[in-house]
Design a protein around this motif. Structure first.
Motif, mmCIF file in Angstrom:
data_model
loop_
_atom_site.group_PDB
_atom_site.id
_atom_site.type_symbol
_atom_site.label_atom_id
_atom_site.label_comp_id
_atom_site.label_asym_id
_atom_site.label_seq_id
_atom_site.Cartn_x
_atom_site.Cartn_y
_atom_site.Cartn_z
ATOM 1 N N VAL A 1 6.802 9.710 8.914
ATOM 2 C CA VAL A 1 7.875 8.577 7.643
ATOM 3 C C VAL A 1 7.421 7.272 8.204
ATOM 4 O O VAL A 1 7.329 6.362 8.188
ATOM 5 N N ALA A 2 8.487 8.268 9.382
ATOM 6 C CA ALA A 2 8.845 6.377 10.786
ATOM 7 C C ALA A 2 7.762 5.531 10.479
ATOM 8 O O ALA A 2 7.269 4.082 10.438
ATOM 9 N N ASP A 3 6.190 5.929 10.832
ATOM 10 C CA ASP A 3 5.278 5.610 11.041
ATOM 11 C C ASP A 3 4.712 4.934 10.576
ATOM 12 O O ASP A 3 4.163 3.592 10.323
ATOM 13 N N ALA A 4 4.537 5.489 9.322
ATOM 14 C CA ALA A 4 4.287 5.029 7.987
ATOM 15 C C ALA A 4 4.840 3.670 7.461
ATOM 16 O O ALA A 4 3.881 2.799 7.179
ATOM 17 N N VAL A 5 6.022 3.444 7.899
ATOM 18 C CA VAL A 5 6.868 2.624 7.447
ATOM 19 C C VAL A 5 6.747 1.536 8.356
ATOM 20 O O VAL A 5 6.434 0.481 8.276
ATOM 21 N N LYS A 6 6.602 1.366 9.736
ATOM 22 C CA LYS A 6 5.790 0.582 11.189
ATOM 23 C C LYS A 6 4.765 -0.022 10.630
ATOM 24 O O LYS A 6 4.574 -1.323 11.376
ATOM 25 N N GLN A 7 4.190 0.751 9.400
ATOM 26 C CA GLN A 7 2.387 0.047 9.858
ATOM 27 C C GLN A 7 2.199 -1.104 7.965
ATOM 28 O O GLN A 7 1.607 -1.041 6.969
ATOM 29 N N ASP A 8 3.655 -0.890 7.191
ATOM 30 C CA ASP A 8 3.840 -1.499 6.056
ATOM 31 C C ASP A 8 3.514 -0.337 5.085
ATOM 32 O O ASP A 8 3.169 -1.373 4.035
ATOM 33 N N TYR A 9 3.538 0.749 4.992
ATOM 34 C CA TYR A 9 3.234 1.115 3.945
ATOM 35 C C TYR A 9 4.628 1.357 2.994
ATOM 36 O O TYR A 9 5.962 1.912 4.041
ATOM 37 N N PHE A 10 3.978 2.269 1.754
ATOM 38 C CA PHE A 10 5.408 2.540 0.519
ATOM 39 C C PHE A 10 5.898 4.664 1.100
ATOM 40 O O PHE A 10 4.178 4.680 0.613
ATOM 41 N N PRO A 11 6.396 4.945 2.107
ATOM 42 C CA PRO A 11 6.226 6.127 2.491
ATOM 43 C C PRO A 11 6.369 7.358 0.831
ATOM 44 O O PRO A 11 7.329 7.151 0.372
ATOM 45 N N ALA B 1 0.848 -1.590 0.298
ATOM 46 C CA ALA B 1 -0.488 -0.169 -0.292
ATOM 47 C C ALA B 1 0.732 1.122 0.212
ATOM 48 O O ALA B 1 1.833 1.072 0.625
ATOM 49 N N ILE B 2 0.544 2.499 -0.718
ATOM 50 C CA ILE B 2 1.478 3.463 -0.834
ATOM 51 C C ILE B 2 0.923 4.578 0.224
ATOM 52 O O ILE B 2 -0.120 4.558 0.221
ATOM 53 N N GLY B 3 1.445 4.804 0.695
ATOM 54 C CA GLY B 3 1.216 5.923 2.113
ATOM 55 C C GLY B 3 1.736 7.432 1.982
ATOM 56 O O GLY B 3 3.167 7.936 1.625
ATOM 57 N N LEU B 4 0.192 7.793 1.495
ATOM 58 C CA LEU B 4 0.744 9.650 1.051
ATOM 59 C C LEU B 4 1.576 9.953 1.960
ATOM 60 O O LEU B 4 -0.209 10.411 2.919
ATOM 61 N N ILE B 5 1.909 11.394 2.544
ATOM 62 C CA ILE B 5 2.281 12.005 3.571
ATOM 63 C C ILE B 5 2.604 13.854 3.075
ATOM 64 O O ILE B 5 3.630 13.743 2.212
ATOM 65 N N GLY B 6 1.695 14.473 3.109
ATOM 66 C CA GLY B 6 1.258 15.960 2.734
ATOM 67 C C GLY B 6 2.646 16.304 3.730
ATOM 68 O O GLY B 6 2.185 16.401 5.043
ATOM 69 N N ALA B 7 3.884 17.136 3.244
ATOM 70 C CA ALA B 7 4.638 17.204 4.033
ATOM 71 C C ALA B 7 4.756 19.222 4.300
ATOM 72 O O ALA B 7 4.951 19.931 2.640
ATOM 73 N N ALA B 8 3.465 19.988 4.759
ATOM 74 C CA ALA B 8 2.908 20.987 3.877
ATOM 75 C C ALA B 8 3.572 22.558 4.599
ATOM 76 O O ALA B 8 3.276 22.758 5.929
ATOM 77 N N THR B 9 5.246 22.689 4.398
ATOM 78 C CA THR B 9 5.441 23.553 4.776
ATOM 79 C C THR B 9 6.230 24.570 3.920
ATOM 80 O O THR B 9 6.648 23.934 2.720
ATOM 81 N N GLY B 10 6.404 25.996 4.486
ATOM 82 C CA GLY B 10 6.783 26.970 3.106
ATOM 83 C C GLY B 10 8.293 27.970 3.841
ATOM 84 O O GLY B 10 9.061 28.734 2.856
#
Length: 303
Positions: free
Chosen positions: A88-98, A10-19
């Motif tokens: 990102v670390a949490d996504a990996v632990k949940q077996d997502y591809f970050p 499963a692909i885990g999308l993570i929005g890293a919302a900063t400028g």
């Protein structure tokens, strides 16, 4: 962590919302705009099992907070990349591809610090860095003091200690396992640092002369040689502005979108690919959602 070639991960999308890492802060709006563009739905329609896991926002939003000097943004950048690393670390632990979607390129400090920690790789992660810029300044050399121009140097253990030591003390990458592709706007201090460290840089002139396929194949050898896997950090300004206008710092003469999408067949389903990062999407600069749609095409080409 299983890889994409072994399972329908499963692909885990993570929005890293900063400028806050940039001089203009509108890239904070990038992840929300990509989500609203129907990115997840487009990936699902192609058979890619994508999930929007979370969006990580800074403690203060640019629309309601001003800074007088770019260095004042450092605490905001530091707090944000810490949160990105955790996500990102949490996504990996949940077996997502970050898949991390920025946001300015300072988020790379969080992405790759979090991934190396979660995978227990130490400095044994290779990294492809596609960018119009070298992002290898420190506060001592940067004319702008903008952190998005320091991400690669930081990951290589150079510069601001609080950023370098994110998640663990010291640099997160070995210079000999990093390859930069597409650079065409940079300062002499950045070139000097990367030369001293031994990072292989494929300038845009070399890409034009040798072809992207040849360059990418050589870069892949670098990032997979005796590594525990590799990541892809793609700054959208590596592409030509005619194809990707929606970026914070466009630079003429970049990689053509069609060429990049075709070359990504070399990476698609690669057993060593551990994560993808696409940054610097700035919706205010986009034209008819051209860049947003290109992000979807890039992910389809890679996944």
């Amino acid at each position: 962590m299983p890889n994409l070639a072994q399972t329908k991960l499963a692909i885990g999308l993570i929005g890293a919302a900063t400028g806050w890492g940039a001089r203009r802060h509108h890239s904070e709006d990038g992840p929300a705009a990509l989500q609203a563009s129907g990115l997840v739905e487009q990936l699902l329609a192609t058979g890619i099992p994508a999930h929007w896991l979370t969006s990580v926002y800074p403690a203060l939003r640019y629309a309601s907070h001003q800074i007088n000097q770019q260095q004042e943004a450092l605490p905001l950048v530091l707090a944000h990349v810490q949160d990105v690393a955790i996500a990102v670390a949490d996504a990996v632990k949940q077996d997502y591809f970050p898949v991390v979607l920025g946001g300015d390129h300072s988020v790379a400090i969080g992405t790759w610090s979090g991934l190396t920690q979660a995978l227990g790789l130490g400095q044994n992660l290779g990294l492809l860095w596609l960018d119009a810029h070298l992002d290898s300044h420190t506060f001592a050399t940067s004319p702008s003091k903008a952190c998005h121009g320091m991400g690669l140097a930081t990951l290589l253990g150079q510069g601001e200690t609080s950023l370098v030591d994110l998640q663990s003390v010291g640099g997160k990458l070995s210079p000999k396992q990093v390859a930069v592709i597409g650079a065409r706007s940079f300062e002499a201090e950045e070139v000097s640092l990367l030369q001293q460290l031994g990072v292989r840089v494929f300038l845009m002139t070399e890409v034009a002369e040798r072809g992207l396929d040849t360059v990418l194949a050589e870069a892949l050898e670098i990032v997979t040689d005796r590594t525990g896997g590799f990541g892809l950090s793609l700054d959208l300004d590596s592409l030509d502005p005619s194809d990707a206008p929606g970026v914070g710092v466009p630079e003429a003469g970049g990689i053509k979108a069609a060429e990049l999408l075709a070359a990504f067949r070399l990476i698609r389903q690669h057993p060593g690919l551990k994560a993808i990062e696409i940054v610097e999407y700035t919706p205010q600069q986009d034209m008819d959602q051209r860049t947003a749609q290109l992000v979807a095409q890039i992910l389809k080409a890679l996944l």
